[in-house]
Scaffold this active site. Structure first.
Site, short mmCIF file in Angstrom:
data_model
loop_
_atom_site.label_atom_id
_atom_site.label_comp_id
_atom_site.label_asym_id
_atom_site.label_seq_id
_atom_site.Cartn_x
_atom_site.Cartn_y
_atom_site.Cartn_z
N ASP A 191 5.30 -5.41 17.14
CA ASP A 191 6.22 -4.53 16.43
C ASP A 191 7.64 -4.68 16.98
OD1 ASP A 191 5.94 -3.34 18.94
OD2 ASP A 191 4.85 -1.61 18.20
N ASN B 131 0.99 10.28 20.52
CA ASN B 131 0.54 10.87 19.27
C ASN B 131 -0.55 10.05 18.59
OD1 ASN B 131 2.04 8.70 18.41
ND2 ASN B 131 3.40 9.84 17.08
N HIS C 172 -0.39 6.79 17.99
CA HIS C 172 0.04 5.62 17.22
C HIS C 172 -0.40 4.33 17.91
CE1 HIS C 172 4.32 5.32 19.24
NE2 HIS C 172 3.47 4.54 19.87
N GLU D 248 2.53 5.29 12.80
CA GLU D 248 2.63 6.69 13.19
C GLU D 248 1.58 7.54 12.47
OE1 GLU D 248 4.31 7.26 15.65
OE2 GLU D 248 6.43 6.76 15.57
#
Length: 244
Positions: free
Chosen positions: A67, A136, A138, A143
């Site tokens: 990414d 979280n 991800h 996300e």
């Protein structure tokens, strides 16, 4: 999925490096995805040592970057490209054509997603995809709320990702979007590898690996991936139930 728990972060990192070395020995032309960030740092250090000791041969494989922050490249301190070049590529004798990463400064970012998707498809799919996990849940920059069936795509960064992401920069940096491989890539990879360490990751690891499977927790997709390998240190695994 198979969960392996190691006494220390260093043990976990070495085990991850060993998985890569075995993959390269079995298939020298492997297509492997590497992440950036804190989680892979120990693994990459071992892989650089392995390469220098001829225990891992990267000469025929192709490396894909997981990414990138939109608007950044390897010249930007804190970018994923900068991290991988500094901690990995610069220490190896790599053919630049065997390193494929997003151009997050491209005018046509959707086109960048298609370029990476096409490259992976035309080269027979991913042999190994290594990811860390965010607070979280991800994976990459997928996300919460990201559909499980997406390939490479643009993502709107969650507030906690923007907050935690600041640690990679020397000064406060505006982060709004990411460009990332998708969860569909992870589910289709011949081996999906998650590495995580530290008690701060324990809650999200438990939610991801033993909680409800939902796009609200992207990493929960791992429960559906038979070929997934989960490598954790004792801290990260400390809230899992019935796992030794």
């Amino acid at each position: 999925m198979k969960i392996s728990i190691y006494p220390t972060t260093d043990d976990m990192s070495k085990a991850a490096a060993d998985l890569v070395a075995v993959q390269l020995a079995e298939k020298p032309t492997s297509l492997i995805v590497f992440p950036s960030g804190e989680s892979p740092s120990g693994m990459l250090k071992y892989l650089v040592e392995y390469a220098k000791e001829d225990k891992a041969d990267f000469s025929q494989c192709t490396i894909i970057g997981l990414d990138e922050w939109v608007g950044m490249d390897e010249r930007d301190y804190g970018s994923c490209k900068h991290y991988l070049h500094t901690n990995f590529f610069n220490h190896l004798d790599l053919d630049p054509e065997r390193v494929v990463m997003f151009d997050a400064k491209a005018e046509d970012l959707e086109g960048e997603c298609e370029r990476i998707n096409t490259f992976i498809a035309e080269h027979g799919g991913l042999d190994m995809m290594i990811v860390g996990i965010g607070m979280n849940g991800h994976l990459g920059l997928n996300e919460p709320g990201t559909p499980f069936d997406l390939y490479a795509h643009l993502s709107e960064l969650a507030p906690i990702t923007v907050e935690v992401g600041q640690k990679y920069f020397k000064q406060t940096t505006a982060l709004t979007q990411g460009i990332t491989l998708g969860l569909k890539h992870l589910s289709e990879a011949k081996m999906a590898v998650l590495i995580a360490s530290g008690e701060k990751k324990a809650t999200i690891i438990a939610d991801s690996l033993q909680g409800h499977i939902s796009p609200d927790v992207p990493a929960s997709i791992l429960q559906n991936i038979a070929q997934a390998r989960i490598l954790l240190d004792k801290g990260a695994a400390s809230k899992l139930e019935h796992v030794s």
